[in-house]
Design an enzyme around this catalytic site. Structure first.
Site, mmCIF file in Angstrom:
data_model
loop_
_atom_site.group_PDB
_atom_site.id
_atom_site.type_symbol
_atom_site.label_atom_id
_atom_site.label_comp_id
_atom_site.label_asym_id
_atom_site.label_seq_id
_atom_site.Cartn_x
_atom_site.Cartn_y
_atom_site.Cartn_z
ATOM 1 C CG ASP A 293 0.533 3.322 0.669
ATOM 2 O OD1 ASP A 293 -0.569 3.106 0.355
ATOM 3 O OD2 ASP A 293 1.626 3.796 -0.048
ATOM 4 C CB ALA A 294 1.224 0.374 6.560
#
Length: 227
Positions: free
Chosen positions: A59-60
């Site tokens: 995930d970012a």
């Protein structure tokens, strides 16, 4: 935005690179075409004509170990290992609710849903895919708790949803916690990864140092033998 990836290389050989991904940047471009980690892969050729490519995703908002393949053959090998569940991954997270019991297994099936108002998200649903996470409380300091997470499956947002559903949301969780604060960084870190890349040698293993926001908010360190 500029990002120097060279100091973030944790492991490199002729097949793979393991990178210590910073939090707050997507690994690849999405529909909004915002800057992504892939924009900087030109720094990681190390003499090869091709750019390295992602072997999996983080995930970012998640930091830590990210695996890249340096050529198509390596990417095919890595793809098989990840899809067959042969890659061992260990995450560290900070919560503000103490997990109880202190060690255990979360088994909650996850389903991807979408609505016009909220877009897509992962939800616990009997119709979803089997999703299993082992956890262990490592250390506590005042209101903060450091938890080791071992995902036995690799569903999107698995750790974030599982801990939120148990009532121990990851600190800084902007999406799945009922009282999330989007201004805080998500305290989820891909700490260690082990890959049986070569049949005739030991697994390739890398560990990523804890990011600064872990120290800022928790100031807790696990005992080495607990990891």
């Amino acid at each position: 935005m500029t990002l120097d990836l060279l100091p973030r290389v944790l492991f490199r050989d002729s097949r793979i690179i393991i990178l210590n991904k910073p939090a707050g940047i997507a690994v690849h471009k999405g529909p909004a075409n915002k800057p992504s980690l892939e924009d900087y892969f030109g720094q990681l050729r190390f003499g090869l004509p091709r750019l390295p490519a992602l072997a999996h995703r983080l995930d970012a908002d998640t930091s830590g170990c990210l695996v890249l393949g340096r050529h198509p053959k390596a990417l095919r090998r890595l793809g098989r290992l990840f899809s067959q569940g042969q890659v061992s991954k260990t995450y560290l997270a900070i919560t503000k609710v103490r997990p109880s019991p202190q060690t255990g297994r979360i088994s909650l099936p996850l389903l991807k849903t979408s609505t016009r108002e909220d877009g897509w998200r992962m939800v616990v649903d009997p119709a979803g895919k089997p999703s299993v996470t082992d956890y262990k409380l490592l250390a506590s300091r005042e209101e903060f708790h450091l938890v080791k997470l071992t995902p036995l499956t690799g569903r999107t947002h698995q750790l974030r949803v599982h801990l939120s559903e148990m009532g121990w949301p990851i600190f800084g969780e902007p999406r799945y916690a009922k009282l999330g604060n989007p201004a805080l960084p998500l305290c989820l870190h891909s700490w260690k990864i082990s890959i049986p890349l070569y049949a005739d040698s030991e697994q390739v293993t890398a560990c990523a140092p804890l990011p600064p926001h872990f120290e800022k908010f928790a100031q807790i360190e696990p005992e080495p033998d607990l990891l």
